[in-house]
Design an enzyme around this catalytic site. Structure first.
Site, mmCIF file in Angstrom:
data_model
loop_
_atom_site.group_PDB
_atom_site.id
_atom_site.type_symbol
_atom_site.label_atom_id
_atom_site.label_comp_id
_atom_site.label_asym_id
_atom_site.label_seq_id
_atom_site.Cartn_x
_atom_site.Cartn_y
_atom_site.Cartn_z
ATOM 1 N N ASN A 32 0.832 -1.309 -0.022
ATOM 2 C CA ASN A 32 -0.633 -0.551 0.609
ATOM 3 C C ASN A 32 1.018 1.498 -0.051
ATOM 4 O O ASN A 32 0.934 2.290 0.494
ATOM 5 C CB ASN A 32 -1.040 0.047 1.126
ATOM 6 C CG ASN A 32 -2.381 0.283 0.593
ATOM 7 O OD1 ASN A 32 -2.945 1.296 1.583
ATOM 8 N ND2 ASN A 32 -2.530 0.555 -0.174
ATOM 9 N N LEU A 33 2.024 1.065 -1.007
ATOM 10 C CA LEU A 33 3.156 2.472 -0.661
ATOM 11 C C LEU A 33 2.438 3.666 -1.252
ATOM 12 O O LEU A 33 1.998 3.811 -1.889
ATOM 13 C CB LEU A 33 3.887 1.075 -2.179
ATOM 14 C CG LEU A 33 4.317 -0.071 -1.806
ATOM 15 C CD1 LEU A 33 5.796 -0.475 -2.755
ATOM 16 C CD2 LEU A 33 4.884 -0.153 -0.205
ATOM 17 N N HIS A 37 6.939 6.010 1.472
ATOM 18 C CA HIS A 37 7.735 4.430 1.401
ATOM 19 C C HIS A 37 8.754 4.901 0.724
ATOM 20 O O HIS A 37 10.543 4.681 -0.020
ATOM 21 C CB HIS A 37 6.965 3.708 0.402
ATOM 22 C CG HIS A 37 5.757 3.090 1.719
ATOM 23 N ND1 HIS A 37 3.878 3.386 1.985
ATOM 24 C CD2 HIS A 37 6.066 2.737 2.984
ATOM 25 C CE1 HIS A 37 3.609 2.481 2.764
ATOM 26 N NE2 HIS A 37 4.564 2.391 3.390
ATOM 27 N N GLY A 149 10.769 4.562 8.393
ATOM 28 C CA GLY A 149 10.473 6.503 8.925
ATOM 29 C C GLY A 149 10.208 6.456 9.931
ATOM 30 O O GLY A 149 10.054 5.099 10.614
ATOM 31 N N ASP A 152 6.878 6.090 12.448
ATOM 32 C CA ASP A 152 6.143 5.290 13.203
ATOM 33 C C ASP A 152 8.061 5.771 14.016
ATOM 34 O O ASP A 152 9.276 4.484 14.004
ATOM 35 C CB ASP A 152 6.364 4.179 12.492
ATOM 36 C CG ASP A 152 4.891 4.165 11.581
ATOM 37 O OD1 ASP A 152 4.209 4.570 11.874
ATOM 38 O OD2 ASP A 152 5.139 3.245 10.838
HETATM 39 O O1 PAF Z 1 6.297 -1.134 9.657
HETATM 40 C C1 PAF Z 1 5.873 -1.806 8.138
HETATM 41 O O2 PAF Z 1 5.661 -1.576 7.247
HETATM 42 C C2 PAF Z 1 6.129 -3.007 8.803
HETATM 43 O O3 PAF Z 1 5.822 -3.029 10.942
HETATM 44 C C3 PAF Z 1 6.891 -3.433 8.859
HETATM 45 C C4 PAF Z 1 8.263 -3.145 9.427
HETATM 46 C C5 PAF Z 1 7.317 -3.600 7.307
HETATM 47 C C6 PAF Z 1 7.615 -5.051 9.657
HETATM 48 O O4 PAF Z 1 6.283 -5.567 8.314
#
Ligand code: PAF
Length: 283
Positions: A32-33, A37, A149, A152
């Site tokens: 779901n970029l 991302h 990122g 988070d």
């Molecule tokens: O941040 C995310 O998208 C997920 O927590 C990760 C780091 C890909 C692990 O599944």
């Protein structure tokens, strides 16, 4: 762009690059970029010769009340975006290869101290699921660098601590949060906001900036600042889960002596929980 679904296939590409002394950046994602991302991929490209992105909606990090089935999936558009940006390889592991005997039988990675509060308290077991899958992916891909990122922020710190605690041979890079023009942090969850909510959501970053400015100007009564911020956000229509001024490394409540701080916030608008943070350097 190359594509691999099995560990064997993935390792063949990686070995070929390593044989040619190519450095490898790895960006793990759940798909779901979006622009956030893409900034991680760009960072990987700036630092290394080859960039690998994985897409795997990791069931282990979803709680019993969280809907793994309904997590947004958009593989076609993800692959188009990765091709357009020049990512070298997309790794699409299957759950049956990563967890051949199911989720209960696999060893779990428990990162201490950082995982009990904030998102860890709200989503018990979440960070164990994240750390376990990321450790597995690191061992499969063996990257030189991996980019996470800072949106988070707690996840970024948990992964950094796991790497430190287990002496993993990978450099973790924290990438700055990408934002909409309004200041709202880019997130897959923004698609659930209606127009009015999208406008209100921008207040989160405004509040973070206001609190950061007060701290930079010398205010050290953190409890009062936190209470004011929560009152402001709630008055604007949010349901604030937490707004905490923390030590940027330990994520413990900040003391007046701390110099590197981060303010973590999670606030819900309707049924959409929005996360954001701001770092403050007082050196
Ligand atoms: O941040 C995310 O998208 C997920 O927590 C990760 C780091 C890909 C692990 O599944």
């Amino acid at each position: 762009m190359d594509q691999a679904t099995s560990v064997i296939e993935l390792r063949q590409y990686v070995q070929h690059w390593k044989d040619h002394n190519r450095s490898i950046a790895f960006i793990p994602t759940m798909g779901n970029l979006h622009a956030g991302h893409m900034s991680l991929i760009e960072k990987g490209q700036a630092l290394c010769d080859r960039t690998i992105c994985s897409i795997f909606v990791n069931p282990m990090q979803f709680g019993p009340n969280e809907d793994w089935d309904h997590y947004p999936r958009s593989l076609e558009s993800d692959i188009e975006q990765l091709k357009a940006i020049g990512c070298d390889l997309v790794y699409l592991p299957t759950a049956s290869e990563l967890y051949p005997e199911g989720l209960d039988k696999i060893s779990h990675v428990q990162v201490t101290d950082l995982t009990d509060h904030y998102e860890g308290a709200h989503r018990p077991g979440h960070f164990t699921g994240v750390a376990t899958v990321v450790l597995k992916l690191f061992n499969i891909v063996k990257p030189d660098v991996s980019v996470f990122g800072k949106k988070d922020y707690q996840q970024y710190r948990v992964i950094s601590k796991m790497v430190e605690d287990f002496n993993l041979d990978v450099q973790i890079i924290g990438q700055e949060t990408t934002r909409e023009v309004s200041g709202l942090a880019t997130s897959s969850r923004n698609q659930y906001l209606d127009l009015a909510q999208n406008e209100t959501a921008a207040l989160i970053f405004q509040q973070l900036q206001q609190t950061a400015q007060q701290i930079e100007q010398g205010e050290r009564n953190f409890e009062t600042l936190q209470a004011q911020a929560i009152a402001n956000l709630d008055a604007a229509g949010f349901k604030t889960d937490y707004f905490c001024i923390c030590n940027a490394e330990t994520l413990l409540p900040a003391t007046a002596e701390d110099r590197d701080l981060v303010v973590l916030v999670t606030a819900a608008l309707g049924s959409t929980r929005l996360l954001d943070n701001i770092e403050i350097s007082l050196w």
